[in-house]
Design a protein around this motif. Structure first.
Motif, short mmCIF file in Angstrom:
data_model
loop_
_atom_site.label_atom_id
_atom_site.label_comp_id
_atom_site.label_asym_id
_atom_site.label_seq_id
_atom_site.Cartn_x
_atom_site.Cartn_y
_atom_site.Cartn_z
N SER A 92 -0.89 -3.15 7.33
CA SER A 92 -0.13 -2.30 7.94
C SER A 92 0.10 -0.86 7.35
N LEU A 93 -1.20 -0.40 7.12
CA LEU A 93 -1.57 0.72 6.61
C LEU A 93 -2.69 1.39 7.27
N ILE A 94 -2.81 2.73 7.39
CA ILE A 94 -4.16 3.65 8.14
C ILE A 94 -4.42 4.56 6.92
N GLU A 95 -5.66 4.94 7.32
CA GLU A 95 -6.15 6.02 6.49
C GLU A 95 -5.96 7.36 7.06
N PRO A 96 -5.82 8.50 6.08
CA PRO A 96 -5.84 9.71 6.51
C PRO A 96 -6.76 10.36 7.51
N ASP A 97 -8.03 9.93 7.66
CA ASP A 97 -8.94 10.08 8.50
C ASP A 97 -8.58 9.79 10.06
N GLU A 98 -7.75 8.46 10.11
CA GLU A 98 -7.50 8.14 11.44
C GLU A 98 -6.44 8.96 11.77
N VAL A 99 -5.61 9.65 11.01
CA VAL A 99 -4.52 10.43 11.61
C VAL A 99 -5.33 11.83 11.91
N ALA A 100 -6.27 12.25 11.06
CA ALA A 100 -7.10 13.55 11.60
C ALA A 100 -7.81 13.36 12.84
N ASP A 101 -8.17 12.17 13.14
CA ASP A 101 -8.69 11.92 14.34
C ASP A 101 -7.92 12.28 15.62
N ALA A 102 -6.58 11.90 15.37
CA ALA A 102 -5.56 12.07 16.24
C ALA A 102 -5.25 13.88 16.39
N VAL A 103 -5.52 14.55 15.35
CA VAL A 103 -4.99 15.95 15.58
C VAL A 103 -6.31 16.47 16.07
N ILE A 104 -7.32 16.04 15.91
CA ILE A 104 -8.55 16.73 16.53
C ILE A 104 -8.45 16.46 18.06
N TYR A 105 -7.97 15.34 18.30
CA TYR A 105 -7.80 15.01 19.90
C TYR A 105 -6.84 15.96 20.52
#
Length: 242
Positions: free
Chosen positions: A207-220
């Motif tokens: 139940s954890l995600i990586e920082p890169d996966e949040v960064a992907d959302a920001v780029i979107y």
């Protein structure tokens, strides 16, 4: 057609680690220059060498009133303009309210809430003059749900949700988009203060995600056409049960 990030200038707070660093890497990968704001001088120097000239290090302590007030002017002097402000720096308190103290509460609210408001306040005249800009704030799923084991943190993020959505309405007719990204638990230093039982449970269940996966959302969010605003993107681990 979506926004092109080539030659854009972004300023990211808390850029030396976690979501801030992941977003800086992603933006540089898209052709942007990034003013990387952090209080960790050694990390900034190391990352500037690693990421190259597109990374512009800036030492700022957001908890120091003078340093915080100087952040936007210093960044403009270095980079010439700011197209994107990503208010990402933050801290965490977990556990029952009686387990913390007033000084720790003040520090969290000053960083998670007050510094964000001050940074946005400081950049608005520049973006209004240019008639364009993007402001993104790292919020949290805790800003949408009352998390019983983190009342101070959750309270700070509820405040940010309100602030972001009111500023979106104030600025949307001035060419400035305002939105927030609201992750669930991210593998980062902030989780060091999680109650051990909750942290282990999250690790065991995936139940954890990586920082890169949040960064992907920001780029979107940043690459949508200018007539589209993503007001809030909630990014959760699939197995996060809340």
């Amino acid at each position: 057609m979506g926004e092109i990030l080539t030659d854009k200038v972004a300023l990211i707070t808390g850029a030396a680690s976690g979501i801030g660093l992941a977003t800086a890497r992603a933006l540089i990968g898209q052709g942007a220059r990034v003013v990387m704001v952090d209080r960790d001088r050694a990390a900034l120097d190391r990352l500037a060498g690693e990421l190259g000239p597109a990374a512009i290090p800036q030492l700022t302590d957001l908890l120091d009133a003078e340093s915080c007030a100087a952040m936007i002017p210093e960044a403009l002097a270095k980079a010439g303009r700011i197209d994107i402000l990503h208010c990402n720096a933050g801290t965490y308190i977990g556990g029952d309210l009686v387990e913390t103290d007033g000084a720790t509460i003040d520090r969290m609210l000053n960083l998670n809430v007050n510094a964000v408001m001050k940074n946005v306040h400081a950049v608005i005249p520049h973006m209004v003059e240019r008639g364009s800009g993007d402001i993104i704030v790292t919020c949290s799923v805790a800003g949408h749900s009352a998390i019983p084991w983190e009342p101070v943190y959750s309270g700070s993020k509820w405040a940010i949700t309100c602030f972001v959505q009111t500023m979106r309405r104030q600025l949307n007719r001035k060419g400035i988009r305002v939105g927030q990204v609201s992750p669930g638990p991210v593998i980062s230093a902030l989780l060091a203060d999680w109650p051990e039982e909750n942290l282990q449970k999250a690790k065991d269940s995936g139940s954890l995600i990586e920082p890169d996966e949040v960064a992907d959302a920001v780029i979107y969010m940043l690459t949508r056409p200018r007539n589209v605003t993503i007001r809030d993107m909630i990014v959760l681990p699939t197995n996060f049960d809340i």
